[in-house]
Design a protein around this motif. Structure first.
Motif, PDB file in Angstrom:
ATOM      1  N   ILE A 109      35.178  37.023  31.844  1.00  0.00           N
ATOM      2  CA  ILE A 109      36.241  38.019  32.004  1.00  0.00           C
ATOM      3  C   ILE A 109      35.648  39.379  32.330  1.00  0.00           C
ATOM      4  CG2 ILE A 109      37.988  39.355  30.751  1.00  0.00           C
ATOM      5  CD1 ILE A 109      38.999  36.680  31.698  1.00  0.00           C
ATOM      6  N   ILE A 110      34.595  39.769  31.618  1.00  0.00           N
ATOM      7  CA  ILE A 110      33.948  41.064  31.869  1.00  0.00           C
ATOM      8  C   ILE A 110      33.429  41.123  33.308  1.00  0.00           C
ATOM      9  CG2 ILE A 110      31.993  42.540  31.243  1.00  0.00           C
ATOM     10  CD1 ILE A 110      32.297  41.523  28.372  1.00  0.00           C
ATOM     11  N   PHE A 111      32.803  40.033  33.755  1.00  0.00           N
ATOM     12  CA  PHE A 111      32.267  39.977  35.120  1.00  0.00           C
ATOM     13  C   PHE A 111      33.382  40.090  36.156  1.00  0.00           C
ATOM     14  CE2 PHE A 111      31.328  37.343  38.868  1.00  0.00           C
ATOM     15  CZ  PHE A 111      30.243  38.034  39.383  1.00  0.00           C
ATOM     16  N   MET A 112      34.468  39.340  35.945  1.00  0.00           N
ATOM     17  CA  MET A 112      35.568  39.350  36.910  1.00  0.00           C
ATOM     18  C   MET A 112      36.259  40.714  36.945  1.00  0.00           C
ATOM     19  SD  MET A 112      35.599  36.399  38.385  1.00  0.00           S
ATOM     20  CE  MET A 112      37.209  36.275  39.144  1.00  0.00           C
ATOM     21  N   CYS A 113      36.376  41.352  35.802  1.00  0.00           N
ATOM     22  CA  CYS A 113      37.005  42.683  35.761  1.00  0.00           C
ATOM     23  C   CYS A 113      36.155  43.704  36.510  1.00  0.00           C
ATOM     24  CB  CYS A 113      37.221  43.122  34.317  1.00  0.00           C
ATOM     25  SG  CYS A 113      38.567  42.247  33.481  1.00  0.00           S
ATOM     26  N   LYS A 114      34.839  43.614  36.360  1.00  0.00           N
ATOM     27  CA  LYS A 114      33.948  44.516  37.092  1.00  0.00           C
ATOM     28  C   LYS A 114      33.996  44.223  38.589  1.00  0.00           C
ATOM     29  CE  LYS A 114      30.571  45.646  33.484  1.00  0.00           C
ATOM     30  NZ  LYS A 114      29.137  45.600  33.079  1.00  0.00           N
ATOM     31  N   LEU A 115      34.059  42.942  38.933  1.00  0.00           N
ATOM     32  CA  LEU A 115      34.086  42.535  40.335  1.00  0.00           C
ATOM     33  C   LEU A 115      35.312  43.082  41.058  1.00  0.00           C
ATOM     34  CD1 LEU A 115      32.770  40.783  42.584  1.00  0.00           C
ATOM     35  CD2 LEU A 115      34.177  38.877  41.763  1.00  0.00           C
ATOM     36  N   PHE A 116      36.470  43.037  40.364  1.00  0.00           N
ATOM     37  CA  PHE A 116      37.723  43.482  40.982  1.00  0.00           C
ATOM     38  C   PHE A 116      38.089  44.922  40.614  1.00  0.00           C
ATOM     39  CE2 PHE A 116      38.123  38.828  40.997  1.00  0.00           C
ATOM     40  CZ  PHE A 116      38.458  38.630  42.325  1.00  0.00           C
ATOM     41  N   GLY A 117      37.205  45.606  39.887  1.00  0.00           N
ATOM     42  CA  GLY A 117      37.423  47.009  39.571  1.00  0.00           C
ATOM     43  C   GLY A 117      38.596  47.272  38.649  1.00  0.00           C
ATOM     44  N   LEU A 118      38.849  46.376  37.703  1.00  0.00           N
ATOM     45  CA  LEU A 118      39.960  46.550  36.767  1.00  0.00           C
ATOM     46  C   LEU A 118      39.564  47.505  35.648  1.00  0.00           C
ATOM     47  CD1 LEU A 118      41.151  42.832  36.498  1.00  0.00           C
ATOM     48  CD2 LEU A 118      42.014  44.619  38.009  1.00  0.00           C
TER      49      LEU A 118
END
Length: 225
Positions: A109-118
């Motif tokens: 989740i942390i990785f995906m949030c950083k990837l999509f700039g959330l």
């Protein structure tokens, strides 16, 4: 009519009727996509929208149903007790497996949030998606997460786990009921566990114990974020 809508029995009755209809359909079709849990959600939302009934009226009964979540989860201890020998003999793999599963869930989740700039509000709302609702809401609120997002993510993880876990078990050839149960309970909490119980008694027991352990592991990992 207003007295009926304002009564907690309205929400409880609608929920029971919707779930019963969903169960009957599921028995006929036998497809995980027609899970009673999914169908009951669709029926309830549709009913409220068609008759323009405010969600606050339904929620009065829904709050009472929510109170039953804790004792319902505690009831899983019966199946755990029946499999106590298996749990004792596999204690270390159970602890390690649950910890790794929780860690992967959080880091992904942390990785995906950083990837999509959330933003952090969304990130902290999504991190506890795989644990049971009371723990997820508490963690989200204390870290500034958006509660509505947390509720949505927890519901989705449970639904997706219940729907796709049987197929994933076959695809990845998880013939070990301990591994299957831990995977379901760690990733999709109580809703997934309901499906694990259908799959087998051992899967249900291990999924049940994974709910509690995943909650503890998530809280511990949270302290280091």
């Amino acid at each position: 009519m207003e007295q009926i809508l304002n009564s907690p029995l309205f929400g409880i009755s609608i929920t029971l009727i919707a779930f019963e209809i969903g169960t009957l359909i599921y028995k006929k079709i036998k497809s995980p996509l027609f899970s009673p849990f999914i169908l009951s959600i669709i029926f309830i939302i549709s009913f409220l929208l068609v008759f323009k009934i405010p969600s606050s009226s339904y929620q009065k009964g829904g709050d009472i149903i929510n109170l039953m979540l804790t004792p319902a989860t505690a009831a899983l201890a019966i199946s755990m007790y029946n499999k106590i020998k298996i749990i004792k003999n596999n204690f270390l793999p159970i602890i390690i497996g649950t910890f790794v599963g929780s860690l992967v869930s959080i880091t992904s989740i942390i990785f995906m949030c950083k990837l999509f700039g959330l933003d952090d509000g969304i990130k902290y709302a999504m991190i506890p998606k795989s644990v049971t609702m009371p723990i997820a809401l508490d963690l989200s609120q204390k870290t500034g997460g958006t509660v509505a997002v947390t509720i949505t993510c927890v519901c989705l993880s449970g639904i997706l786990g219940a729907v796709f876990s049987p197929a994933l078990i076959k695809i990845f050839k998880l013939n070990n009921p301990i591994a299957s149960g831990l995977a379901i309970g760690t990733s999709s909490h109580g809703v997934g566990t309901s499906k694990a119980i259908e799959i087998g008694e051992t899967e249900g027991a291990l999924s049940g114990i994974a709910i509690g352990l995943a909650g503890i592991m998530t809280v511990v990992i949270y302290t280091f974020l």
